[in-house]
Design a protein around this motif. Structure first.
Motif, mmCIF file in Angstrom:
data_model
loop_
_atom_site.group_PDB
_atom_site.id
_atom_site.type_symbol
_atom_site.label_atom_id
_atom_site.label_comp_id
_atom_site.label_asym_id
_atom_site.label_seq_id
_atom_site.Cartn_x
_atom_site.Cartn_y
_atom_site.Cartn_z
ATOM 1 N N GLN A 126 0.843 -1.203 0.000
ATOM 2 C CA GLN A 126 0.000 0.000 0.000
ATOM 3 C C GLN A 126 0.875 1.249 0.000
ATOM 4 O OE1 GLN A 126 -3.212 -0.131 2.735
ATOM 5 N NE2 GLN A 126 -3.977 1.881 2.166
ATOM 6 N N PRO A 170 -3.671 6.555 8.918
ATOM 7 C CA PRO A 170 -4.281 7.179 7.742
ATOM 8 C C PRO A 170 -5.180 8.364 8.086
ATOM 9 C CG PRO A 170 -4.461 4.807 7.619
ATOM 10 C CD PRO A 170 -4.011 5.144 9.015
ATOM 11 N N LYS A 210 -4.826 8.270 -5.279
ATOM 12 C CA LYS A 210 -5.333 7.120 -4.525
ATOM 13 C C LYS A 210 -4.322 6.558 -3.529
ATOM 14 C CE LYS A 210 -9.179 6.824 -7.053
ATOM 15 N NZ LYS A 210 -9.838 8.087 -7.018
ATOM 16 N N ARG A 211 -3.304 7.356 -3.182
ATOM 17 C CA ARG A 211 -2.381 6.938 -2.128
ATOM 18 C C ARG A 211 -3.016 7.292 -0.786
ATOM 19 N NH1 ARG A 211 2.715 10.303 -4.273
ATOM 20 N NH2 ARG A 211 1.033 11.823 -4.152
ATOM 21 N N THR A 212 -2.690 6.521 0.229
ATOM 22 C CA THR A 212 -3.150 6.818 1.574
ATOM 23 C C THR A 212 -2.337 7.980 2.120
ATOM 24 O OG1 THR A 212 -3.736 4.506 1.954
ATOM 25 C CG2 THR A 212 -3.370 5.872 3.913
ATOM 26 N N THR A 261 -7.108 9.996 1.502
ATOM 27 C CA THR A 261 -6.389 9.606 0.291
ATOM 28 C C THR A 261 -6.136 10.850 -0.544
ATOM 29 O OG1 THR A 261 -8.452 9.116 -0.867
ATOM 30 C CG2 THR A 261 -7.339 7.259 0.171
ATOM 31 N N ASP A 262 -5.095 10.784 -1.376
ATOM 32 C CA ASP A 262 -4.822 11.909 -2.268
ATOM 33 C C ASP A 262 -5.405 11.620 -3.653
ATOM 34 O OD1 ASP A 262 -3.012 10.196 -3.564
ATOM 35 O OD2 ASP A 262 -1.233 11.316 -2.966
#
Length: 164
Positions: free
Chosen positions: A40, A88, A95-97, A91-92
């Motif tokens: 991830q 967390p 789609k990164r956490t 998300t950006d």
């Protein structure tokens, strides 16, 4: 204690986002502000590091060097083989956490900014402005160089949209 009370207390722990959602493990460094844990991708919230191919020019020597690459190496040295814990926060757009991450109890983003390997990403957060001020004053990392802020450098590399 009644069974229903025990179940209620247990459900509070299971439902807690900080407990249920933390990403914990050995992290791989993707670049100066991005990690990967268990496949991830995690973007360190509140900071922006120079891109891996981004150059800086040393003020005293005039020498160009890939300071973005050096930032990633510094982050890799900080983390080593230690366990990283990321909490967390969303998300950006890629789609990164987005997360605050810690190693050995130390806020990784704060360490990156304090040591001059990332900037406070004030467009999104003012959390690391004191660390940036400290790094600027001390002239550490990128603050001993001439460089474009990473957000400006990325924007200057984008291809303009074709006008049809």
């Amino acid at each position: 204690m009644s069974l229903s009370r025990i179940l209620l207390i247990a459900s509070l722990f299971v439902a807690s986002p900080a407990i249920a959602d933390d990403l914990i493990g050995r992290a791989s460094v993707i670049d100066g502000d991005t990690l990967e844990i268990h496949g991830q991708r995690i973007r360190l919230e509140g900071i922006d590091a120079l891109e891996s191919s981004q150059p800086c020019t040393h003020r005293e020597t005039g020498q160009n060097w890939r300071c973005g690459q050096r930032a990633a190496l510094w982050l890799s040295d900080l983390i080593g083989a230690k366990t990283v814990t990321c909490t967390p926060a969303g998300t950006d757009r890629y789609k990164r956490t987005l997360a605050r991450c810690y190693v050995g109890g130390q806020d990784i983003s704060a360490a990156m900014v304090r040591n001059g390997w990332a900037m406070a990403y004030v467009r999104y957060s003012s959390r690391y402005e004191p660390e940036e001020a400290e790094a600027r004053k001390s002239g550490v990392g990128i603050w001993q160089t001439e460089f474009d802020p990473p957000w400006d450098w990325r924007r200057s590399r984008r291809k303009p949209n074709a006008m049809n």
